[in-house]
Design an enzyme around this catalytic site. Structure first.
Site, PDB file in Angstrom:
ATOM      1  N   GLU A   1       0.734  -1.293  -0.038  1.00 30.68           N
ATOM      2  CA  GLU A   1      -0.010  -0.166   0.124  1.00 30.68           C
ATOM      3  C   GLU A   1       0.716   1.292  -0.055  1.00 30.68           C
ATOM      4  O   GLU A   1       0.486   2.183   0.908  1.00 30.68           O
ATOM      5  CB  GLU A   1      -0.828  -0.007   1.129  1.00 30.68           C
ATOM      6  CG  GLU A   1      -1.853  -1.347   1.167  1.00 30.68           C
ATOM      7  CD  GLU A   1      -2.922  -1.434   2.407  1.00 30.68           C
ATOM      8  OE1 GLU A   1      -2.672  -0.635   3.295  1.00 30.68           O
ATOM      9  OE2 GLU A   1      -3.621  -2.486   2.525  1.00 30.68           O
TER      10      GLU A   1
ATOM     11  N   GLU B   1      -6.364 -10.655  -1.223  1.00 24.10           N
ATOM     12  CA  GLU B   1      -7.128 -10.287   0.324  1.00 24.10           C
ATOM     13  C   GLU B   1      -8.483 -10.396  -0.338  1.00 24.10           C
ATOM     14  O   GLU B   1      -9.314  -9.342   0.087  1.00 24.10           O
ATOM     15  CB  GLU B   1      -6.514  -8.960   0.707  1.00 24.10           C
ATOM     16  CG  GLU B   1      -5.244  -9.100   1.234  1.00 24.10           C
ATOM     17  CD  GLU B   1      -4.950  -7.685   1.872  1.00 24.10           C
ATOM     18  OE1 GLU B   1      -5.679  -7.110   2.223  1.00 24.10           O
ATOM     19  OE2 GLU B   1      -3.637  -7.549   1.906  1.00 24.10           O
TER      20      GLU B   1
END
Ligand code: G3I
Length: 334
Positions: free
Chosen positions: A112, A217
């Site tokens: 991220e 995810e």
């Protein structure tokens, strides 16, 4: 896998995990806050346990993660000078990545690092180490873990602007002569808003860089989204609870089960179409009761984002996903 599952405290979960999964990733216990709580103190117990567990059950481990702006240890969050951050960064990657080299299959080296517009996210690493911190992280990981696959992992990177930022970042790593083996598209989406075209385009564009593409995810929220139609896993974006946005406290109605099943079917059909480019699909949680989406972006809700229900029973979506499997194309041997 969450902590209780790694500690083998949850027999029902264990039965399902060993029956249904061939690759595991720790939801929290390899994050810096837990594995490296103090400057000179590491806590490898749970990560070691996960590695043993996976070996025992013939599964691969994707280690999550080395460098992330979130869930940092307090001693790092307090750092003011660049030298200390640099020293932490080098020590952390060297120590943790080398310990598990040859024991885990892969690392999410950087997690991220991008904003929604594709620019670099403001973080302690960007501020103190500069723009090249991602390349540096991969360079260090490559040296510390020569036998481990190295990945960049992020949410919403199927979206055009953020995708362009991710592609630029990956090209920068490659241009520096540093190894990157793959990219993880997290896949935190809403059942009403799975961006199929963007996902397909992303599979094509990322794989054209010569790297693996993964969905790392995966979960599909079924609850009203207080933030309109945006899909985001930015954990700072929370909202207050009210009963209207928690409509399925007892059970998920059949119509919603079917909607979820259809969304998952469409997704897995796409994954099968690009089976040669997609190396792994990981769900973010084992069953609905354990999903982070019961607490995010609104605390205390009852969500149903996965393939197994709170009793660990397969949901209609599970059977639909299995039906998409065409002979010989969905089995991966690692
Ligand atoms: O373990 C402590 C417990 O001791 C304490 O009493 C309790 C009180 O809040 O907190 C517990 O820690 C929580 C931890 O999960 C374990 O349950 C943290 O508060 C909580 O913030 C943490 O949330 C995790 C989140 O990352 C943190 O950023 C979620 O479980 C985890 O699913 C989520 O995973 C992230 C991925 O790593 C990266 N991509 C997005 C994804 C979803 O946010």
């Amino acid at each position: 896998m969450n902590t209780a599952q790694i500690e083998e405290k949850d027999p029902k979960a264990e039965a399902l995990i060993t029956q249904q999964f061939n690759a595991v990733t720790p939801e929290n216990i390899m994050k810096a806050e837990i594995i490296h709580p103090q400057w000179d103190k590491y806590n490898f117990d749970l990560a070691d346990k996960l590695v043993d567990y996976a070996k025992k059950h013939n599964m691969i481990v994707n280690a999550h993660n080395l460098i992330w702006h979130s869930q940092l240890p307090v001693f790092v969050r307090r750092m003011k000078d660049a030298d200390s951050v640099r020293q932490y960064f080098v020590n952390h990657i060297n120590t943790v990545a080398s310990r598990y080299d040859g024991k885990v299959y892969s690392w999410d080296v950087v997690n991220e690092a991008l904003n929604e517009d594709g620019t670099m996210r403001k973080s302690i690493f960007l501020e103190k180490l500069g723009d090249d911190f991602v390349v540096d992280a991969f360079r260090l990981a490559q040296k510390a873990a020569p036998h481990t696959k190295l990945y960049y992992n992020d949410y919403n990177i199927e979206q055009p602007k953020k995708r362009a930022g991710a592609i630029a970042l990956i090209k920068k790593i490659q241009a520096a002569g540093v190894r990157i083996d793959g990219v993880g598209i997290q896949g935190h989406w809403h059942v009403d808003n799975v961006p199929m075209e963007d996902i397909e385009q992303s599979i094509k564009e990322f794989s054209a860089l010569g790297i693996e593409v993964m969905f790392t995810e995966l979960d599909l929220s079924v609850l009203p989204n207080p933030r309109g139609r945006s899909n985001s896993a930015d954990i700072s974006q929370t909202a207050n609870y009210n009963a209207q946005i928690n409509p399925y406290t007892k059970e998920l109605p059949d119509s919603m089960q079917q909607k979820l099943a259809t969304a998952y079917t469409d997704l897995f059909k796409l994954f099968l179409k690009y089976n040669d480019k997609i190396s792994r699909v990981t769900f973010w949680g084992v069953n609905d009761g354990q999903s982070w989406l019961n607490g995010f972006p609104v605390p205390g809700r009852t969500n149903y984002p996965l393939l197994f229900d709170r009793e660990f029973k397969p949901k209609p979506a599970f059977y639909k996903v299995i039906e998409t499997k065409t002979k010989g194309s969905a089995n991966k041997t690692f």
